[in-house]
Design a protein around this motif. Structure first.
Motif, PDB file in Angstrom:
ATOM      1  N   GLY A 193       0.814  -1.566  -0.293  1.00  0.00           N
ATOM      2  CA  GLY A 193       0.033   0.332   0.135  1.00  0.00           C
ATOM      3  C   GLY A 193       1.347   1.260  -0.516  1.00  0.00           C
ATOM      4  N   GLU A 194       0.342   2.045   1.031  1.00  0.00           N
ATOM      5  CA  GLU A 194       1.647   3.531   0.532  1.00  0.00           C
ATOM      6  C   GLU A 194       2.034   3.759   1.826  1.00  0.00           C
ATOM      7  OE1 GLU A 194      -2.739   3.298   0.297  1.00  0.00           O
ATOM      8  OE2 GLU A 194      -2.039   2.510   1.919  1.00  0.00           O
ATOM      9  N   VAL A 195       2.981   2.496   2.169  1.00  0.00           N
ATOM     10  CA  VAL A 195       3.800   2.920   2.824  1.00  0.00           C
ATOM     11  C   VAL A 195       5.365   2.573   2.165  1.00  0.00           C
ATOM     12  CG1 VAL A 195       5.718   1.241   4.558  1.00  0.00           C
ATOM     13  CG2 VAL A 195       2.792   1.366   4.977  1.00  0.00           C
ATOM     14  N   LYS A 196       6.636   3.443   2.202  1.00  0.00           N
ATOM     15  CA  LYS A 196       7.655   3.038   1.430  1.00  0.00           C
ATOM     16  C   LYS A 196       8.849   3.251   3.146  1.00  0.00           C
ATOM     17  CE  LYS A 196       5.289   2.912  -2.683  1.00  0.00           C
ATOM     18  NZ  LYS A 196       3.875   2.859  -1.815  1.00  0.00           N
ATOM     19  N   VAL A 197      10.074   2.732   2.233  1.00  0.00           N
ATOM     20  CA  VAL A 197      11.362   3.085   2.712  1.00  0.00           C
ATOM     21  C   VAL A 197      11.827   3.193   2.332  1.00  0.00           C
ATOM     22  CG1 VAL A 197      10.364   1.967   5.360  1.00  0.00           C
ATOM     23  CG2 VAL A 197      11.654   0.926   3.375  1.00  0.00           C
ATOM     24  N   THR A 198      13.189   3.202   2.082  1.00  0.00           N
ATOM     25  CA  THR A 198      14.264   3.090   1.815  1.00  0.00           C
ATOM     26  C   THR A 198      15.219   2.334   2.403  1.00  0.00           C
ATOM     27  OG1 THR A 198      15.908   4.805   3.368  1.00  0.00           O
ATOM     28  CG2 THR A 198      14.409   6.394   1.552  1.00  0.00           C
ATOM     29  N   PRO A 199      16.666   1.775   1.480  1.00  0.00           N
ATOM     30  CA  PRO A 199      16.624   0.232   2.037  1.00  0.00           C
ATOM     31  C   PRO A 199      18.044   0.986   3.037  1.00  0.00           C
ATOM     32  CG  PRO A 199      17.261   0.144  -0.949  1.00  0.00           C
ATOM     33  CD  PRO A 199      16.153   1.720  -0.698  1.00  0.00           C
ATOM     34  N   LEU A 200      18.772   2.313   2.972  1.00  0.00           N
ATOM     35  CA  LEU A 200      19.217   2.869   4.365  1.00  0.00           C
ATOM     36  C   LEU A 200      18.534   1.958   5.290  1.00  0.00           C
ATOM     37  CD1 LEU A 200      21.882   3.373   5.311  1.00  0.00           C
ATOM     38  CD2 LEU A 200      20.636   5.893   4.871  1.00  0.00           C
ATOM     39  N   GLN A 201      16.817   2.467   5.662  1.00  0.00           N
ATOM     40  CA  GLN A 201      15.465   2.450   6.525  1.00  0.00           C
ATOM     41  C   GLN A 201      16.005   1.352   6.532  1.00  0.00           C
ATOM     42  OE1 GLN A 201      13.083   4.908   4.681  1.00  0.00           O
ATOM     43  NE2 GLN A 201      13.902   6.754   6.108  1.00  0.00           N
ATOM     44  N   MET A 202      15.964   0.329   5.602  1.00  0.00           N
ATOM     45  CA  MET A 202      15.714  -1.374   6.239  1.00  0.00           C
ATOM     46  C   MET A 202      16.643  -1.471   6.918  1.00  0.00           C
ATOM     47  SD  MET A 202      14.342  -2.543   2.300  1.00  0.00           S
ATOM     48  CE  MET A 202      13.130  -1.454   1.462  1.00  0.00           C
ATOM     49  N   ALA A 203      17.957  -1.321   6.490  1.00  0.00           N
ATOM     50  CA  ALA A 203      19.112  -2.033   7.646  1.00  0.00           C
ATOM     51  C   ALA A 203      19.540  -1.160   8.877  1.00  0.00           C
ATOM     52  CB  ALA A 203      20.130  -0.765   6.775  1.00  0.00           C
ATOM     53  N   ASN A 204      18.683  -0.760   8.771  1.00  0.00           N
ATOM     54  CA  ASN A 204      18.812   0.319  10.086  1.00  0.00           C
ATOM     55  C   ASN A 204      17.612  -0.472  11.133  1.00  0.00           C
ATOM     56  OD1 ASN A 204      19.838   2.555  12.018  1.00  0.00           O
ATOM     57  ND2 ASN A 204      17.536   3.825  12.079  1.00  0.00           N
ATOM     58  N   ILE A 205      16.765  -0.898  10.755  1.00  0.00           N
ATOM     59  CA  ILE A 205      16.063  -2.273  10.730  1.00  0.00           C
ATOM     60  C   ILE A 205      16.265  -2.771  11.732  1.00  0.00           C
ATOM     61  CG2 ILE A 205      13.451  -3.385  11.049  1.00  0.00           C
ATOM     62  CD1 ILE A 205      12.324  -1.116   8.958  1.00  0.00           C
ATOM     63  N   ALA A 206      16.893  -3.696  10.678  1.00  0.00           N
ATOM     64  CA  ALA A 206      17.868  -4.647  11.373  1.00  0.00           C
ATOM     65  C   ALA A 206      18.522  -4.375  12.282  1.00  0.00           C
ATOM     66  CB  ALA A 206      18.922  -5.743   9.681  1.00  0.00           C
ATOM     67  N   ALA A 207      19.530  -3.137  12.553  1.00  0.00           N
ATOM     68  CA  ALA A 207      20.191  -2.721  13.859  1.00  0.00           C
ATOM     69  C   ALA A 207      19.358  -2.649  15.003  1.00  0.00           C
ATOM     70  CB  ALA A 207      21.302  -1.885  13.179  1.00  0.00           C
ATOM     71  N   ILE A 208      18.978  -2.135  14.581  1.00  0.00           N
ATOM     72  CA  ILE A 208      17.434  -2.147  15.900  1.00  0.00           C
ATOM     73  C   ILE A 208      17.183  -2.211  16.651  1.00  0.00           C
ATOM     74  CG2 ILE A 208      15.304  -0.925  16.267  1.00  0.00           C
ATOM     75  CD1 ILE A 208      15.638   1.457  14.910  1.00  0.00           C
ATOM     76  N   ILE A 209      16.551  -4.195  15.444  1.00  0.00           N
ATOM     77  CA  ILE A 209      16.302  -5.346  16.107  1.00  0.00           C
ATOM     78  C   ILE A 209      17.737  -5.969  17.275  1.00  0.00           C
ATOM     79  CG2 ILE A 209      15.322  -7.124  15.099  1.00  0.00           C
ATOM     80  CD1 ILE A 209      14.093  -6.394  13.426  1.00  0.00           C
ATOM     81  N   ALA A 210      18.685  -6.336  16.491  1.00  0.00           N
ATOM     82  CA  ALA A 210      20.129  -6.566  17.112  1.00  0.00           C
ATOM     83  C   ALA A 210      19.877  -5.657  18.316  1.00  0.00           C
ATOM     84  CB  ALA A 210      21.084  -6.367  15.971  1.00  0.00           C
ATOM     85  N   ASN A 211      19.914  -4.722  18.646  1.00  0.00           N
ATOM     86  CA  ASN A 211      20.455  -4.018  19.337  1.00  0.00           C
ATOM     87  C   ASN A 211      19.008  -3.495  20.787  1.00  0.00           C
ATOM     88  OD1 ASN A 211      22.921  -3.131  18.420  1.00  0.00           O
ATOM     89  ND2 ASN A 211      21.835  -1.125  17.254  1.00  0.00           N
ATOM     90  N   LYS A 212      18.313  -4.502  20.508  1.00  0.00           N
ATOM     91  CA  LYS A 212      16.373  -4.685  20.782  1.00  0.00           C
ATOM     92  C   LYS A 212      15.981  -3.059  21.276  1.00  0.00           C
ATOM     93  CE  LYS A 212      17.627  -9.452  22.864  1.00  0.00           C
ATOM     94  NZ  LYS A 212      17.835 -10.249  24.141  1.00  0.00           N
ATOM     95  N   GLY A 213      16.378  -2.388  19.829  1.00  0.00           N
ATOM     96  CA  GLY A 213      15.523  -0.708  20.419  1.00  0.00           C
ATOM     97  C   GLY A 213      15.678   0.381  19.909  1.00  0.00           C
ATOM     98  N   TRP A 214      17.799   0.374  20.019  1.00  0.00           N
ATOM     99  CA  TRP A 214      18.157   1.272  19.842  1.00  0.00           C
ATOM    100  C   TRP A 214      18.748   1.897  18.600  1.00  0.00           C
ATOM    101  CZ3 TRP A 214      23.477   1.382  19.968  1.00  0.00           C
ATOM    102  CH2 TRP A 214      23.868   0.458  20.489  1.00  0.00           C
TER     103      TRP A 214
END
Length: 627
Positions: free
Chosen positions: A459-480
């Protein structure tokens, strides 16, 4: 004796003499431009020394941007005497007409200005100033020319430098240099005509650091305008200071390897070190060798080709391409659902294909299995519970409240806005809120059933690949997370202040554990969608995605981090028109993680499969609902 008369005569005399001097001074300073030019000529005895630009190193202390010596053949017209155009043309390998044209180009390039006092247009070109006649001569070229310059007074060689890139990768990261414009010279007194300035990437963002500090040398000249000695023994001279070295978080070998994997593909790879936010690799495919944009001649020859290339190698896909994230977005829905208390790690939902299409798999009886199977209906149920919590009597008002709370959660993950980083060319993506949907449907006219496609990152959600990688980093850090960035230190001063600030999401650390377990199951357990992401000797946690593409085959998406116990790399791979995320994006990411952590790749068969794959001209096939 008439003393009073004499007094008045003397007074008139002094007034007359003073008036003459004032009139003469006005004439020299305002009316007669020859005196202005004379002052500028005197100022030319103040020689500016331009230092070489700062060197750039990667995280393993390898030089990734250096300087190479070149020469400019300089010309000062007022010193030119008895000029033999034909002989000079033979010396430099030009035609006689080309030499004449170059004199004209230099003068024309300086432009004109309107004298504010006379109103007349006058040349900016000044015969007493030095201008580069031929730029960017190699050592071999200047060695052939220099011994004969004594026959051509007014010409001399001047040592300069240009960038050199020891590795063929990272063009989209480093950027390039080009000559300053007249407007830039007018705006910043540091620059003079012919100087170089950063035009993109790190060269542009860190221009003021890399350019260093110019030195000044004052000289005394003879009547023939030849330098004979330093003024006051060099007492007032200042040394030029090279710009400080930039130390990057980039791993250049990983960058080059990523570009190799992405040959004959369109898309990108972004790798981040979770604990620092340093970007390890930023691959944009197709790419090009940064050396082809070094120097005016190369830029003139190659930039137009890159600009017209249908693969858009100049387009920074990792930063500017806004894609639907697909099923990787289910991870955020899981985290928000847990934090809001509308689900638990043990929550199970049926795979109701009448609600939304899905691939065949057992019903997910808990959250980690929902992630493992990437069940579309499961996350429709989760998202409905987040949006429609029954806090308002009206279903429309309830959906508005729920969506805005969901929006705040998602924004805390760094989505929907541009990072304040040292990466140029970024876009923000799109995270819709109630105001967004009110514009489309009107106020109090929509509910979850209207916007449910965002449950699975469509749908309307759009993200950049840099943001995608940062999501993985946030999950690896458990929230930060730290803001993703390239430069870990400017000289020995460390990074810029904004890269030392920790950003925390609105989700508690404890809620990340079941999501991480689900990502592990996706890679290692039967029924997982990311089996091709396995790496020998480490535990990989990953999530596949298949981003819908209305113009052809869907895009292949995968995010991951590894090792599970002590994350050292978080990664996002996005391959356009390559279909299911588990087929191409997941194995590509696994090779990158293995290369970074083990420094070599054991699975040569997988490596050759990815390197040899040509995914540029995939024909559209019937779409399957996969995660």
């Amino acid at each position: 004796m008439n003393l009073d008369g004499r007094k008045y005569v003397i007074l008139v005399f002094f007034i007359l003499v003073g008036s003459i001097y004032l009139i003469r001074l006005f004439f020299m300073q305002v009316v007669d431009d020859s005196w202005k030019l004379r002052a500028q000529e005197i100022a030319e005895k103040r020689i500016e020394i331009t230092p070489p630009r700062g060197i750039v190193f990667d995280r393993r202390n390898k030089k990734v941007v250096t300087n190479r010596s070149y020469y400019n053949l300089m010309m000062k017209q007022e010193n030119i005497r008895d000029f033999d155009t034909l002989e000079f043309a033979k010396l430099v390998g030009w035609t006689k007409q080309e030499v004449k044209d170059r004199f004209y180009q230099i003068k024309k390039g300086e432009g004109k200005y309107r004298n504010p006092n006379t109103g007349k247009l006058q040349d900016n070109y000044q015969p007493q100033r030095a201008y580069p006649f031929i730029k960017e001569l190699t050592i071999d070229e200047i060695t052939r020319i220099a011994p004969h310059l004594e026959k051509f007074p007014g010409f001399y060689e001047d040592l300069t430098s240009m960038r050199s890139y020891p590795f063929s990768g990272g063009a989209n990261i480093f950027g390039y240099l080009n000559e300053v414009s007249k407007e830039e010279v007018d705006e910043d007194r540091f620059y003079r005509g012919g100087d170089q300035v950063g035009r993109a990437g790190i060269e542009r963002f860190y221009e003021k650091e890399l350019r260093g500090q110019k030195g000044i040398k004052y000289i005394v000249t003879s009547a023939l305008n030849n330098a004979i000695e330093s003024y006051a023994g060099g007492k007032y001279d200042t040394l030029a200071e090279q710009g400080p070295a930039l130390h990057l978080g980039l791993d250049i070998q990983l960058q080059v390897y990523g570009e190799k994997l992405m040959q004959n593909k369109r898309g990108c790879i972004v790798a981040i070190e979770p604990k620092t936010g340093e970007i390890l690799a930023l691959v944009s495919a197709p790419s090009f060798d940064p050396n082809i944009l070094v120097g005016r001649r190369n830029i003139g020859r190659n930039y137009p080709k890159l600009l017209l290339d249908e693969g858009k190698p100049l387009y920074p896909r990792p930063l500017a391409a806004e894609y639907p994230p697909g099923s990787i977005f289910k991870l955020l829905q899981s985290l928000i659902g847990l934090q809001e208390g509308v689900i638990t790690p043990e929550s199970g939902f049926p795979c109701t294909k009448s609600m939304v299409g899905c691939h065949n798999h057992p019903n997910a009886t808990n959250l980690p299995d929902g992630i493992k199977h990437s069940c579309n209906p499961y996350f429709y149920y989760v998202m409905r519970r987040i949006i429609q919590q029954g806090k308002k009597r009206s279903v429309f008002a309830d959906a508005e409240l729920g969506l805005n709370e969901w929006y705040d959660y998602v924004m805390s993950f760094g989505l929907g806005s541009q990072f304040e980083t040292d990466v140029t060319g970024m876009r923000s993506g799109l995270i819709p809120n109630s105001a967004y949907y009110d514009k489309w449907y009107g106020h109090n006219t929509w509910a979850f059933s209207t916007i449910r496609s965002i449950s699975i990152g469509q749908g309307e959600v759009k993200v950049t690949p840099l943001q995608m990688a940062n999501i993985a980093a946030i999950i690896a850090n458990k929230g930060w997370y730290y803001t993703p960035h390239f430069v870990r230190s400017i000289g020995n001063k460390g990074p810029l202040p904004q890269f030392k600030k920790i950003h925390r999401t609105k989700v508690d650390a404890v809620n990340f554990d079941p999501i991480i377990e689900g990502m592990r199951r996706a890679v290692y357990e039967p029924g997982g969608t990311a089996k091709k992401a396995q790496v020998e000797g480490m535990t990989v946690c990953g999530k596949t995605g298949t981003a819908q593409n209305p113009h052809g085959e869907d895009h292949s998406v995968f995010i991951a981090f590894a090792p599970m116990e002590n994350p050292k790399i978080a990664i996002a791979v996005f391959i356009e028109n390559a279909g299911f995320g588990g087929v191409w994006a997941a194995p590509t990411a696994s090779l990158m993680m293995e290369k970074y952590i083990h420094r070599k790749v054991k699975d040569k068969a997988k490596e050759q499969m990815i390197v040899n794959a040509n995914l540029l001209n995939i024909k559209a096939r019937p779409k399957k609902k996969k995660g």
